[in-house]
Design a protein around this motif. Structure first.
Motif, PDB file in Angstrom:
ATOM      1  N   GLY B 102       5.392  -2.090  -9.158  1.00  0.00           N
ATOM      2  CA  GLY B 102       4.813  -3.339  -8.692  1.00  0.00           C
ATOM      3  C   GLY B 102       5.692  -4.020  -7.652  1.00  0.00           C
ATOM      4  N   CYS B 103       6.991  -3.931  -7.869  1.00  0.00           N
ATOM      5  CA  CYS B 103       7.948  -4.534  -6.953  1.00  0.00           C
ATOM      6  C   CYS B 103       7.856  -3.887  -5.577  1.00  0.00           C
ATOM      7  CB  CYS B 103       9.312  -4.249  -7.531  1.00  0.00           C
ATOM      8  SG  CYS B 103      10.436  -5.516  -7.287  1.00  0.00           S
ATOM      9  N   MET B 104       7.810  -2.570  -5.564  1.00  0.00           N
ATOM     10  CA  MET B 104       7.720  -1.867  -4.282  1.00  0.00           C
ATOM     11  C   MET B 104       6.437  -2.259  -3.559  1.00  0.00           C
ATOM     12  SD  MET B 104       9.074   1.795  -5.625  1.00  0.00           S
ATOM     13  CE  MET B 104       8.440   2.749  -4.275  1.00  0.00           C
ATOM     14  N   ALA B 105       5.338  -2.281  -4.299  1.00  0.00           N
ATOM     15  CA  ALA B 105       4.060  -2.606  -3.667  1.00  0.00           C
ATOM     16  C   ALA B 105       4.068  -4.042  -3.138  1.00  0.00           C
ATOM     17  CB  ALA B 105       2.925  -2.409  -4.669  1.00  0.00           C
ATOM     18  N   ALA B 106       4.600  -4.953  -3.953  1.00  0.00           N
ATOM     19  CA  ALA B 106       4.616  -6.351  -3.529  1.00  0.00           C
ATOM     20  C   ALA B 106       5.447  -6.511  -2.264  1.00  0.00           C
ATOM     21  CB  ALA B 106       5.197  -7.219  -4.639  1.00  0.00           C
ATOM     22  N   TYR B 107       6.573  -5.792  -2.233  1.00  0.00           N
ATOM     23  CA  TYR B 107       7.447  -5.860  -1.061  1.00  0.00           C
ATOM     24  C   TYR B 107       6.720  -5.364   0.183  1.00  0.00           C
ATOM     25  CZ  TYR B 107      11.540  -4.974   1.839  1.00  0.00           C
ATOM     26  OH  TYR B 107      12.439  -4.973   2.869  1.00  0.00           O
ATOM     27  N   ALA B 108       6.028  -4.234   0.059  1.00  0.00           N
ATOM     28  CA  ALA B 108       5.298  -3.696   1.203  1.00  0.00           C
ATOM     29  C   ALA B 108       4.218  -4.666   1.659  1.00  0.00           C
ATOM     30  CB  ALA B 108       4.674  -2.347   0.835  1.00  0.00           C
ATOM     31  N   LEU B 109       3.534  -5.270   0.701  1.00  0.00           N
ATOM     32  CA  LEU B 109       2.443  -6.181   1.062  1.00  0.00           C
ATOM     33  C   LEU B 109       2.978  -7.399   1.809  1.00  0.00           C
ATOM     34  CD1 LEU B 109       0.306  -6.069  -2.181  1.00  0.00           C
ATOM     35  CD2 LEU B 109      -0.309  -5.163   0.049  1.00  0.00           C
ATOM     36  N   VAL B 110       4.137  -7.875   1.408  1.00  0.00           N
ATOM     37  CA  VAL B 110       4.682  -9.067   2.059  1.00  0.00           C
ATOM     38  C   VAL B 110       5.302  -8.723   3.405  1.00  0.00           C
ATOM     39  CG1 VAL B 110       6.407 -10.880   1.922  1.00  0.00           C
ATOM     40  CG2 VAL B 110       5.095 -10.269  -0.094  1.00  0.00           C
ATOM     41  N   ARG B 111       6.231  -7.744   3.400  1.00  0.00           N
ATOM     42  CA  ARG B 111       7.035  -7.511   4.587  1.00  0.00           C
ATOM     43  C   ARG B 111       6.279  -6.782   5.684  1.00  0.00           C
ATOM     44  NH1 ARG B 111       9.607 -11.263   4.051  1.00  0.00           N
ATOM     45  NH2 ARG B 111      11.740 -11.411   3.299  1.00  0.00           N
ATOM     46  N   PHE B 112       5.367  -5.924   5.294  1.00  0.00           N
ATOM     47  CA  PHE B 112       4.676  -5.162   6.335  1.00  0.00           C
ATOM     48  C   PHE B 112       3.293  -5.710   6.594  1.00  0.00           C
ATOM     49  CE2 PHE B 112       7.780  -2.455   4.247  1.00  0.00           C
ATOM     50  CZ  PHE B 112       8.552  -2.073   5.323  1.00  0.00           C
ATOM     51  N   LYS B 113       3.040  -6.918   6.071  1.00  0.00           N
ATOM     52  CA  LYS B 113       1.794  -7.638   6.307  1.00  0.00           C
ATOM     53  C   LYS B 113       0.570  -6.746   6.179  1.00  0.00           C
ATOM     54  CE  LYS B 113       3.888 -11.383   8.477  1.00  0.00           C
ATOM     55  NZ  LYS B 113       5.164 -10.829   8.997  1.00  0.00           N
ATOM     56  N   PHE B 114       0.403  -6.222   4.963  1.00  0.00           N
ATOM     57  CA  PHE B 114      -0.729  -5.330   4.764  1.00  0.00           C
ATOM     58  C   PHE B 114      -2.010  -6.102   4.544  1.00  0.00           C
ATOM     59  CE2 PHE B 114       1.029  -1.208   4.635  1.00  0.00           C
ATOM     60  CZ  PHE B 114      -0.079  -0.424   4.780  1.00  0.00           C
ATOM     61  N   MET B 115      -2.315  -6.268   3.268  1.00  0.00           N
ATOM     62  CA  MET B 115      -3.474  -7.102   2.967  1.00  0.00           C
ATOM     63  C   MET B 115      -2.977  -8.528   2.929  1.00  0.00           C
ATOM     64  SD  MET B 115      -5.600  -5.321  -0.012  1.00  0.00           S
ATOM     65  CE  MET B 115      -4.219  -4.870  -1.002  1.00  0.00           C
ATOM     66  N   GLY B 116      -3.864  -9.435   3.085  1.00  0.00           N
ATOM     67  CA  GLY B 116      -3.463 -10.823   2.968  1.00  0.00           C
ATOM     68  C   GLY B 116      -3.201 -11.143   1.516  1.00  0.00           C
ATOM     69  N   ARG B 117      -2.567 -12.277   1.281  1.00  0.00           N
ATOM     70  CA  ARG B 117      -2.350 -12.725  -0.074  1.00  0.00           C
ATOM     71  C   ARG B 117      -3.677 -12.965  -0.772  1.00  0.00           C
ATOM     72  NH1 ARG B 117       1.322 -14.170  -3.273  1.00  0.00           N
ATOM     73  NH2 ARG B 117       1.102 -16.165  -4.285  1.00  0.00           N
ATOM     74  N   GLY B 118      -4.659 -13.358   0.027  1.00  0.00           N
ATOM     75  CA  GLY B 118      -5.978 -13.627  -0.541  1.00  0.00           C
ATOM     76  C   GLY B 118      -6.554 -12.412  -1.243  1.00  0.00           C
ATOM     77  N   ALA B 119      -6.442 -11.258  -0.588  1.00  0.00           N
ATOM     78  CA  ALA B 119      -7.002 -10.034  -1.169  1.00  0.00           C
ATOM     79  C   ALA B 119      -6.312  -9.704  -2.482  1.00  0.00           C
ATOM     80  CB  ALA B 119      -6.857  -8.878  -0.186  1.00  0.00           C
TER      81      ALA B 119
END
Lengths: 307, 290
Positions: B102-119
């Protein structure tokens, strides 16, 4: 440099891959599978490929099944009563206890205990308290010379019993959320009301509650969603009985799969439950959207007035 | 409401005492009963709280861990001791896995601007909606016939990890957002690769978030009954499953079963006292926007 860029481009996928794989294989796939299984006549000894495709027959059977309809209404009744009681008690307590108090942190810690303990254990201790002879309720009643109450063996009382246990466990949730909402209310509105000579009741009904409404509604929906998921406490307390008086839908799914071995029918029920909850969730999401849009409009209007 | 008048009237304190008694009472009663012999439980003249306590129930439950043989135990039933170990294994491994992934995924989502926080919040919300009862049929079918994971630790751990991931990703995101990006850039300048940056720079900073996520994940894995019941075999049963199995018997030994329940309740109670603030944050996260 170009190698570095390439590596950088791949990194996010490497970070996301494990989570993605697990979610797809262990969550999305099962849910899709369930939708498909609800069209099958399937018993646990069969592989799914051997199960017969029967179209909507599981759903038709459910529709004609009095027991299912009964348990559907029990679920609705349980959720409605429990959530109403918890909202009234939780918000009421928050209104009463919203003052500067030294031991508030300790109080909150004590209040979340019932939610942290395993539902199985919650069921266990209430079952002990409801016990016809050794339970504390009936012992107390008898020591005052009253008749004992058939807590878990009478269909009306057993429903009341599960409602009490749920209210005990989950009122603190609403209390904590309502208190958080209340303490973030704008002081200015309350002070203005005080200057205008509003009394306590007016302050509560004209200012506090309306301002808290958005959070309260989301709380209500969250709790409602959770109320449809309650299973373990009731399983331990009454196992759905006597008769069908406390057999809520989640419990019926469990028993249909476990005891009656009708996996297809259980899947169809799961599907219906899921759709019901989906409707609630979408409602909550839309409500949030509307609120945000309204807040944005008001802010825009306020800015216009300023200029 | 007025700030000066801190003198509350006595009724107010009475209310608070009543509330505390009400919420702790049942738990205290369970604790008290777990120190009672079955004879005392059925004896109406023995009061609920004041009696001569005995640890016999705990000895019965934990008999296979004891270094001595309690004389009142004729036959040592290892079911519960084994279940306790199983629960610990399942809880700890699934918590570890969920946090790492979960930590790795959360990091990727934040730092590499994947999906928005909304999704992500939307997914979390949707997952919160799915009752474990709904997962029962498909998970049982798939785990048994396709993955071949029935009756193993791996099967139970897999479903707990999947169930908890959305929430963990979501809550960790809010902590990772607060890590200053300059720190990571500096580390990268010094020649650290993305994995080193993540494990040596980001992870230590978000420890409070990890603690909150860990408590929530462990609690769900530790308390869950339904899926564990469907997936576990004789040797992999967790504590909740053994408790439910033992109360279906006609003659319930209340002292022993309360001791069992107490042992199951102790870890969550400890967490509550150690980290109530983080728990409240996590609990209220869905409603009050974070």
């Amino acid at each position: 440099m170009s190698v570095a860029i390439k590596a950088n481009r791949l990194t996010p996928y490497m970070f996301l891959a494990p989570a993605g794989i697990i979610l797809v294989f262990a969550l999305l796939y099962p849910i899709g599978y369930m939708v498909y299984a609800s069209f099958l006549d399937w018993s646990p000894s069969q592989r799914i490929g051997q199960a017969e495709f029967i179209g909507f027959r599981n759903y038709v059977n459910l529709w004609n099944d009095d027991a299912f309809r009964e348990s559907f209404w029990v679920t609705i009744r349980f959720a409605a009563i429990v959530v109403t009681l918890e909202m009234i008690l939780g918000v009421g307590l928050a209104l009463l206890l919203d003052r500067k108090l030294k031991g508030m942190a300790v109080l909150r810690t004590v209040f979340i205990l019932p939610m942290m303990i395993a539902p199985i254990v919650v069921g266990l201790m209430w079952r002990y308290m409801y016990h016809p002879t050794v339970g504390i309720f009936n012992r107390t009643l008898k020591s005052f010379g009253f008749e004992g109450i058939p807590w878990l063996s009478d269909s009306t009382w057993s429903f009341i019993a599960i409602v009490i246990a749920d209210v005990w466990q989950w009122t603190p949730f609403i209390f904590i959320l309502a208190l958080a909402a209340m303490q973030s209310l704008p002081r200015s509105a309350l002070e203005a009301a005080e200057i205008d000579g509003a009394n306590e009741w007016q302050k509560i009904f004209m200012i506090k509650l309306p301002l808290m409404m958005p959070v309260l509604i989301v709380t209500l929906l969250l709790r409602l969603i959770d109320a449809f998921k309650v299973l373990e406490v009731i399983l331990v307390l009454t196992n759905g009985g006597p008769g069908l008086s406390t057999e809520i839908l989640a419990l019926r799914i469990f028993r249909t799969a476990q005891e009656f071995q009708e996996l297809g029918e259980a899947a169809a029920m799961s599907n219906l439950l899921l759709m019901l909850l989906m409707a609630l969730t979408i409602g909550m999401f839309l409500y949030n959207r509307v609120q945000e849009a309204r807040a944005a409009r008001q802010r825009a209007a306020a800015e216009k007035d300023d200029t | 409401m007025s700030a000066q008048s801190e003198k509350q009237n006595p009724a107010f304190y009475a209310l608070i005492v009543a509330l505390v008694v009400m919420s702790v009472g049942p738990i205290a009663l369970m604790l008290a009963t777990s120190f009672k012999t079955n004879v005392d439980v059925y004896d109406a003249s023995v009061p609920a709280f004041f009696f001569s306590p005995t640890i016999k129930n705990y000895e019965t439950v934990l008999c296979n861990f004891l270094w001595y043989e309690p004389e009142h135990v004729d036959y040592c039933d290892p079911t519960f001791g084994r279940a306790l170990v199983n629960s610990l294994i399942v809880g700890l491994i699934s918590t570890g896995l969920t946090l790492t992934i979960g930590c790795m995924a959360a990091y990727a989502l934040v730092r590499f601007k994947f999906m928005g926080r909304g999704a992500v919040s939307m997914t979390t919300l949707l997952m919160r909606m799915v009752p474990p009862a709904v997962l029962l049929v498909p998970v049982f079918g798939i785990w048994t016939f396709q993955y071949g994971l029935d009756q193993t630790y791996a099967g139970i751990i897999l479903i707990y990890t999947a169930m908890n991931l959305p929430f963990v990703i979501w809550i960790l995101q809010s902590f990772i957002v607060q890590v200053p990006i300059q720190l990571e850039e500096a580390a990268r300048m010094d020649g650290a690769n993305p994995f080193q940056v993540f494990f040596l720079v980001v992870l230590p900073i978000i420890q409070p978030g990890l603690a909150a996520a860990a408590i929530f994940t462990f609690r769900i894995a530790w308390n869950e009954f339904l899926l564990a019941n469907a997936l576990s075999g004789r040797s992999t049963r967790t504590v909740p499953v053994t408790i439910v199995n033992s109360i279906t018997e006609y003659d319930i030994n209340w002292g022993v079963i309360m001791a069992t329940g107490m042992l199951l309740a102790i870890p969550p109670i400890l967490f509550t006292f150690v980290a109530s603030k983080q728990i409240i944050t996590g609990m209220t996260a869905g409603a009050v926007k974070g």
